[in-house]
Motif scaffolding. Structure first.
Motif, short mmCIF file in Angstrom:
data_model
loop_
_atom_site.label_atom_id
_atom_site.label_comp_id
_atom_site.label_asym_id
_atom_site.label_seq_id
_atom_site.Cartn_x
_atom_site.Cartn_y
_atom_site.Cartn_z
N GLU A 87 0.82 -1.21 0.00
CA GLU A 87 0.00 0.00 0.00
C GLU A 87 0.86 1.26 0.00
O GLU A 87 0.60 2.21 -0.75
CB GLU A 87 -0.92 -0.01 1.22
CG GLU A 87 -1.94 1.11 1.24
CD GLU A 87 -2.90 1.00 2.41
OE1 GLU A 87 -3.89 1.75 2.41
OE2 GLU A 87 -2.65 0.18 3.32
N GLN A 88 1.90 1.25 0.81
CA GLN A 88 2.79 2.41 0.88
C GLN A 88 3.56 2.58 -0.43
O GLN A 88 3.75 3.71 -0.92
CB GLN A 88 3.76 2.25 2.06
CG GLN A 88 4.71 3.42 2.27
CD GLN A 88 3.99 4.72 2.55
OE1 GLN A 88 2.94 4.73 3.20
NE2 GLN A 88 4.53 5.83 2.06
N ARG A 91 1.48 4.14 -3.05
CA ARG A 91 1.27 5.57 -2.83
C ARG A 91 2.46 6.40 -3.31
O ARG A 91 2.29 7.46 -3.92
CB ARG A 91 1.02 5.84 -1.35
CG ARG A 91 -0.35 5.38 -0.87
CD ARG A 91 -0.52 5.63 0.62
NE ARG A 91 -1.84 5.26 1.08
CZ ARG A 91 -2.22 5.29 2.37
NH1 ARG A 91 -1.35 5.66 3.30
NH2 ARG A 91 -3.45 4.95 2.70
N ASP A 122 -2.28 0.37 -10.38
CA ASP A 122 -2.47 1.82 -10.30
C ASP A 122 -3.07 2.31 -11.62
O ASP A 122 -2.42 2.25 -12.66
CB ASP A 122 -1.11 2.49 -10.04
CG ASP A 122 -1.20 4.00 -9.92
OD1 ASP A 122 -2.31 4.54 -10.09
OD2 ASP A 122 -0.17 4.63 -9.64
#
Length: 398
Positions: A87-88, A91, A122
Motif C-alpha cells: 500500500e505504501q 502511494r 495503479d
C-alpha cells in the motif's frame, strides 16, 4: 515571377537576420521532435514495477511468483513483502501493481475449490492501468493453462488428450496495423503535425503584423504589385521551410524513434504539401487582419490544445459530441492527423483517402483565396498592449 522572388528574398533575409524567428522556424521543430522522441522512444511499457505478497508460502504459490518473475512485462520489487508495504509503495510510486496470494491458496487449489489471487494496479495513469491489467491477465491465464495441463497429465491422461481438452475453445489473436501496441506509432506523428501547425501559423502570422508595427506595410499597399504576388512573396519562404521541416521530422520519426511507416511516400508528401499550403495561407490571412503581434501570439497559444484534443487523434471522433466534432472537422489538423495515420500505420492507398484529399484540397483553395484576395486599404496599427518583436529597440521608446 521576379517580383515574387524579390519579396521572398527580402523575407528570407529577415528570417536569417531575426534570431528569434530563425530559431522558431529552424530549431524549435527539431527541439520539440527530439523531446517527444525521447519521451516515447520506448514505445511499449515493459518492466512494470510489481510487488508480490505471498501469504501462503507454499510450493504452488512459489510457482505463481516464478510465473510473474519470468514475465518480461514485470519487474518484481523484492523489498515489498507485506500488504502494508504494498500500500505504501503504491502511494509513493515505487510499484505500479501488486499481487497478493492469500493464505491456504495451495490447499484450496488441491481441493479444487475456487480461489482468488488479488491483482492490484495503479490506474491513476490510464496507460499504466490498461497495460498492467492486460499483462496480469496474461500471466495468470498462462499459469492456469500449465497447472491444468499438469493436473490432467497426473490423472493418466495422455499429452495428446490433454491438448485436445485444453484447446476445445481457443482464441488466436491477430493484431493488425500496430501489432506491438507502440505508443510512439500511436501518438508521435500527430504531435509532430501539431508542432508544424503551430510553428508555421505563428511565424507566418507575424509577417504582416510586423510590417504594420514598423509602418512599412504601406509600401506594399502603395505598390502596383497584385495582391497575390505580395502574398506569394511573403509566404513562400515559410512554406519552403515548413515543408522541409515536415520531411525532416518524419524521417527522424522513422529513423530514430522507430515509428511505423509503411504507406506510400508520394501520398505522404502530397498530404504534407496540402497541409503546408493550408496553414501557410491561413497564417498570412490571420496576419492581415490581426491588430498586432501580441494578439496573434495569444490566440494561437489558446487554440493549440483544443485543436489537438478535439481532432479525434487521441480519442475516437465517433465518441466526441456532434457539435464539437463538427467544429473539429473545420480544422486542417483533424484531416491531416487522420490521413497521416491511415497512410503510415494502416498502409492504405489513395483510393481510401479520396474524401480526405478532396477536403484538404478544398481547404487549400479556400485558404489561398482568403490570403491572396485582401484589400489594399490601409488600416492603422493598433498600439494597445505590448508589441512582440526581437529588435534592439523597445516599442514606444526612441
Amino acid at each position: 515571377m521576379r517580383r515574387i522572388i524579390n519579396i521572398a528574398c527580402y523575407e528570407t533575409m529577415y528570417i536569417f537576420k531575426d534570431r528569434t524567428l530563425r530559431l522558431l522556424l529552424l530549431a524549435v521543430p527539431l527541439l520539440y521532435a527530439a523531446i517527444f522522441g525521447l519521451v516515447y522512444s520506448a514505445g511499449v511499457l515493459t518492466d512494470i514495477p510489481l510487488a508480490i505478497v505471498d501469504l501462503d508460502r507454499s510450493k504452488l504459490s512459489r510457482e505463481v511468483v516464478t510465473a510473474f518473475q519470468n514475465s518480461s512485462h514485470f519487474k518484481p520489487v523484492p523489498s515489498v513483502t507485506t500488504y502494508d508495504q504494498l500500500e505504501q509503495a503504491m502511494r509513493n510510486g515505487t510499484v505500479r501493481a501488486g499481487i497478493v496470494i492469500p493464505e491456504h491458496f495451495a490447499q484450496q487449489a488441491e481441493q479444487h475449490r475456487s480461489t482468488e489471487i488479488a491483482g492490484i494496479y495503479d490506474a491513476s495513469n490510464l496507460l499504466w492501468g490498461y497495460n498492467t491489467r492486460k499483462y496480469l491477465r496474461e500471466v495468470i491465464t498462462d499459469f492456469n493453462s500449465h497447472h491444468t495441463a499438469a493436473y490432467l497429465a497426473g490423472l493418466g491422461i495422455s499429452q495428446h488428450q490433454v491438448q485436445d481438452i485444453m484447446n476445445t475453445v481457443s482464441l488466436n489473436y491477430e493484431v493488425w496495423y500496430n501489432p506491438t501496441f507502440s505508443y510512439a506509432t500511436y501518438l508521435y506523428v500527430g504531435l509532430l503535425m501539431m508542432v508544424l501547425h503551430q510553428i508555421c501559423l505563428l511565424s507566418v502570422s507575424l509577417t504582416v503584423t510586423r510590417e504594420k508595427e514598423r509602418n512599412t506595410w504601406i509600401q506594399y499597399l502603395a505598390s502596383p504589385l497584385p495582391n497575390w504576388q505580395i502574398f506569394m512573396g511573403k509566404a513562400l519562404p515559410y512554406f519552403v521551410v515548413n515543408y522541409f521541416n515536415f520531411s525532416l521530422l518524419l524521417w527522424l520519426a522513422v529513423r530514430f524513434v522507430q515509428v511505423k511507416f509503411e504507406g506510400s511516400l508520394g501520398l505522404v508528401l502530397l498530404l504534407g504539401l496540402l497541409y503546408d499550403a493550408i496553414i501557410t495561407s491561413l497564417g498570412f490571412f490571420i496576419s492581415l487582419h490581426a491588430p498586432n503581434s501580441l494578439q496573434v501570439t495569444r490566440y494561437l497559444m489558446l487554440l493549440s490544445v483544443p485543436i489537438f484534443i478535439t481532432s479525434g487523434f487521441t480519442w475516437p471522433h465517433t465518441h466526441i459530441p456532434l457539435a464539437v466534432n463538427a467544429l473539429a472537422r473545420l480544422m486542417p489538423f483533424t484531416w491531416m492527423a487522420e490521413s497521416i495515420r491511415l497512410v503510415t500505420v494502416k498502409n492504405l492507398p489513395a483510393a481510401y483517402l479520396v474524401n480526405h484529399l478532396l477536403v484538404m484540397a478544398g481547404m487549400t483553395l479556400v485558404a489561398l483565396t482568403l490570403a491572396a484576395c485582401f484589400s489594399k486599404r490601409r488600416r492603422p496599427p493598433v498600439h494597445d498592449g505590448v508589441i512582440v518583436n526581437s529588435d534592439t529597440f523597445y516599442p514606444g521608446i526612441k
